[in-house]
Structures are given as structure tokens and as C-alpha cells.
Design an enzyme around this catalytic site. Structure first.
Site, mmCIF file in Angstrom:
data_model
loop_
_atom_site.group_PDB
_atom_site.id
_atom_site.type_symbol
_atom_site.label_atom_id
_atom_site.label_comp_id
_atom_site.label_asym_id
_atom_site.label_seq_id
_atom_site.Cartn_x
_atom_site.Cartn_y
_atom_site.Cartn_z
ATOM 1 N N ASN A 173 0.867 -1.181 0.000
ATOM 2 C CA ASN A 173 0.000 0.000 0.000
ATOM 3 C C ASN A 173 0.904 1.231 0.000
ATOM 4 O O ASN A 173 1.480 1.580 1.026
ATOM 5 C CB ASN A 173 -0.889 -0.034 1.261
ATOM 6 N N TRP A 174 1.013 1.854 -1.158
ATOM 7 C CA TRP A 174 1.955 2.973 -1.286
ATOM 8 C C TRP A 174 1.395 4.270 -0.711
ATOM 9 O O TRP A 174 2.096 5.278 -0.636
ATOM 10 C CB TRP A 174 2.325 3.188 -2.757
ATOM 11 N N LYS A 175 0.126 4.262 -0.364
ATOM 12 C CA LYS A 175 -0.550 5.446 0.183
ATOM 13 C C LYS A 175 -0.362 6.654 -0.754
ATOM 14 O O LYS A 175 -0.260 6.457 -1.973
ATOM 15 C CB LYS A 175 -0.066 5.733 1.607
ATOM 16 N N HIS A 184 -9.423 1.044 5.070
ATOM 17 C CA HIS A 184 -8.135 1.211 5.761
ATOM 18 C C HIS A 184 -8.343 2.142 6.958
ATOM 19 O O HIS A 184 -9.162 3.069 6.900
ATOM 20 C CB HIS A 184 -7.107 1.806 4.780
ATOM 21 N N GLU A 212 -6.773 4.581 8.016
ATOM 22 C CA GLU A 212 -6.603 6.014 7.725
ATOM 23 C C GLU A 212 -7.879 6.587 7.111
ATOM 24 O O GLU A 212 -8.235 7.737 7.361
ATOM 25 C CB GLU A 212 -5.381 6.217 6.808
ATOM 26 N N GLU A 222 -5.237 -5.119 10.735
ATOM 27 C CA GLU A 222 -4.220 -4.090 10.922
ATOM 28 C C GLU A 222 -4.466 -3.362 12.242
ATOM 29 O O GLU A 222 -5.284 -2.423 12.286
ATOM 30 C CB GLU A 222 -4.273 -3.085 9.780
ATOM 31 N N GLY A 246 2.482 2.208 10.713
ATOM 32 C CA GLY A 246 3.404 3.328 10.533
ATOM 33 C C GLY A 246 4.099 3.768 11.809
ATOM 34 O O GLY A 246 4.698 4.838 11.859
ATOM 35 N N SER A 277 3.532 -2.262 10.369
ATOM 36 C CA SER A 277 4.989 -2.280 10.514
ATOM 37 C C SER A 277 5.613 -3.638 10.192
ATOM 38 O O SER A 277 6.578 -4.044 10.828
ATOM 39 C CB SER A 277 5.400 -1.800 11.913
ATOM 40 N N GLY A 314 2.885 -1.130 4.342
ATOM 41 C CA GLY A 314 2.908 0.303 4.053
ATOM 42 C C GLY A 314 4.337 0.765 3.811
ATOM 43 O O GLY A 314 4.875 0.639 2.708
ATOM 44 N N GLY A 315 4.969 1.275 4.853
ATOM 45 C CA GLY A 315 6.308 1.853 4.740
ATOM 46 C C GLY A 315 7.317 0.978 3.996
ATOM 47 O O GLY A 315 8.041 1.456 3.107
HETATM 48 C C1 PEP Z 1 -0.712 0.078 6.162
HETATM 49 O O1 PEP Z 1 -0.871 1.284 6.088
HETATM 50 O O2 PEP Z 1 -1.548 -0.694 5.659
HETATM 51 C C2 PEP Z 1 0.464 -0.421 6.871
HETATM 52 C C3 PEP Z 1 0.472 -1.646 7.269
HETATM 53 O O3 PEP Z 1 1.475 0.490 7.064
HETATM 54 P P1 PEP Z 1 2.918 0.173 7.727
HETATM 55 O O4 PEP Z 1 3.425 -1.096 7.103
HETATM 56 O O5 PEP Z 1 3.750 1.352 7.367
HETATM 57 O O6 PEP Z 1 2.692 0.021 9.188
#
Ligand code: PEP
Length: 256
Positions: free
Chosen positions: A9-11, A95, A97, A167, A173, A213, A234-235
Site C-alpha cells: 500500500n503505497w498510500k 483502511h 486512515e 491491521e 506506521g 509495521s 505500508g512503509g
Molecule cells: C498500512 O498502512 O496498511 C500499513 C500496514 O502500514 P505500515 O506497514 O507502514 O505500518
């Protein structure tokens, strides 16, 4: 056997040129990967470029959001059909967010998931508790209610095309990962809820990703838990090398 699915997920990151660079780098290592389903979810503006770049590979394209209506006066929104036109196979819905910043409720997530399925797009439905909810012992109640609400009235057949991402909001994040045991416990709970909502066969077949994470250093341990079927990243998905290493970890778990 559930095939693991690792999705990036590149956001709201990467312009078109950067997105092409990233997807080309991922392609170098994962173009023909079949043991693990590999999905990239760039921002809307880079979907077409990424779609073209991966058209000759096993890598699948996903979007990060969609509207539940097919068309109409919804300024700024994008429908499932529009995503299909760009050869998206997946779409992330609900998600945390979006739940937090755009006030998406389980009911909205449910409408989106149903609209995605109707358009032949596979929804990745996200659920997860906040830190406050975990610390006050509400994880089970919160996740159960999100699963029931977000997946209400989705039949057994459609459920085969749907992915759930657990999640924990406190792990997204933040660099804080759920321990493999904490994640496994909630994944098993989600399967139990699905068995009650539908039946055991459906519950056993649905893939449940962990997100929060996940990185190369913790992926193998998380992915080796029996109810964890991949990751929503994500990251660590913004760097080809770390994303590729997570997919490799998933592949090793399958082959072990
Ligand atoms: C996400 O936003 O779906 C996610 C898992 O982010 P991160 O890996 O950065 O925690």
C-alpha cells in the site's frame, strides 16, 4: 492451502516516474512469482503506468480506495468499473486512515466491498483496533463488530474473492508490530467469526493478511503463524528491496 498474498500500500506516495521506477525494480525480482500473490497498490495517478509496466507479469494491481456507486454526481470519486478499466484486480477498503480521516464506517466499508465484488474487483477489507481499545481489553469486541459490519450480507461464494487485512491501528506506521502471538490470536478470532457468519469452509478458505509495521526482519515469524496468510505493507513497500524481501519470506514459509 491458502496462497499467501503480499500487497504493498503505497498510500499518497510516489509520482508517476517514481512509481514506474519502484514497480520496475519489484518486477526484476518478482515478475514470475507464483507461490505468493504479489500486489502493488499505487496512488490513482500512477495506476495506468503501473498497470502497463506489470501487464506481462504475475504481479497484480490494486487501488487504495473506491466509491460504492457505479457513476454519478460524486465529485472526486472513482468507481469499481473505472478501476477495472485500468486492470486493477484488488482494492483496499476500510483502511484505518480512511476510517479515521474520512469517517468511513463499517456500513460504508460494506457498501464498497459489495460494489467491488459486483464489478469483479477483489476487496481487501481492513479491520483493527486502536491502542486505547486494546489497552482497555476491547480488541475482540471491536474486531468482531468490524468484521460483522464490514462483511454483512456478503455470501459464501463472494467471500472466496475477498481478502481481510487485520491491521492493529497502533502498529500502522509506528514501527510497533503486533507480536506473532498477538496477531495470530486475532486472525484466529476473525476466522471464528466468519465460521459463525457463514460456515467453517468459508472461514478456512478466506485469506487474512497482517498489516502494521511488517518488515523483512519480522515477516518470517509473523507469516509462519497458521492463520496469517500474507501482509499488507505500508512503509516497507516503498523500497523495492524490503518489499521483495518480505515476499521472499512468505515464499520460504510456503516452501518450508
Ligand atoms: C498500512 O498502512 O496498511 C500499513 C500496514 O502500514 P505500515 O506497514 O507502514 O505500518
Amino acid at each position: 492451502m491458502r496462497k499467501p498474498i503480499v500487497a504493498g500500500n503505497w498510500k499518497m506516495n510516489k509520482n508517476i516516474a517514481e512509481a514506474i521506477d519502484l514497480v520496475e525494480a519489484i518486477k526484476c525480482d518478482l515478475a514470475q512469482t507464483r507461490e505468493v500473490e504479489v500486489v502493488v497498490c499505487p496512488p490513482f495517478t500512477a495506476l495506468k503506468a503501473c498497470s502497463d509496466a506489470i501487464s506481462d507479469t504475475e504481479i497484480r494491481l490494486g487501488a487504495q480506495n473506491m466509491h460504492w456507486e457505479k457513476n454519478g454526481a460524486y465529485t472526486g470519486e472513482i468507481s469499481a468499473e473505472m478501476l477495472r478499466e485500468l486492470f486493477c484486480h484488488y482494492v483496499i477498503v476500510g483502511h484505518s486512515e480512511r476510517r479515521e480521516y474520512f469517517k468511513e464506517t463499517d456500513e460504508i466499508v460494506n457498501r464498497k466491498a459489495k460494489a467491488a465484488l459486483a464489478a469483479n474487483l477483489r476487496p481487501i477489507v481492513c479491520v483493527g483496533e486502536t491502542l486505547e481499545q486494546r489497552e482497555s481489553g476491547q480488541t475482540e469486541e471491536v474486531v468482531t463488530s468490524q468484521v460483522k459490519g464490514s462483511l454483512a450480507d456478503i455470501g459464501a461464494e463472494s467471500m472466496k474473492s475477498l481478502i481481510i487485512a487485520y491491521e492493529p491501528v497502533w502498529a500502522i506506521g509506528t514501527g510497533k508490530t503486533a507480536t506473532p502471538e498477538q496477531a495470530q490470536e486475532v486472525h484466529a478470532l476473525i476466522r471464528k467469526v466468519l465460521a459463525k457468519m457463514l460456515n467453517q469452509d468459508v472461514a478456512d478458505g478466506v485469506r487474512i493478511q497482517y498489516g502494521g509495521s511488517m518488515k523483512p526482519s519480522n515477516a518470517a515469524e509473523l507469516l509462519s503463524k497458521p492463520d496469517i496468510d500474507g501482509g499488507l505493507i505500508g512503509g516497507a513497500a516503498l523500497e523495492a528491496s524490503s518489499f521483495v524481501d518480505i515476499v521472499r519470506a512468505a515464499k520460504e514459509v510456503v516452501e518450508a
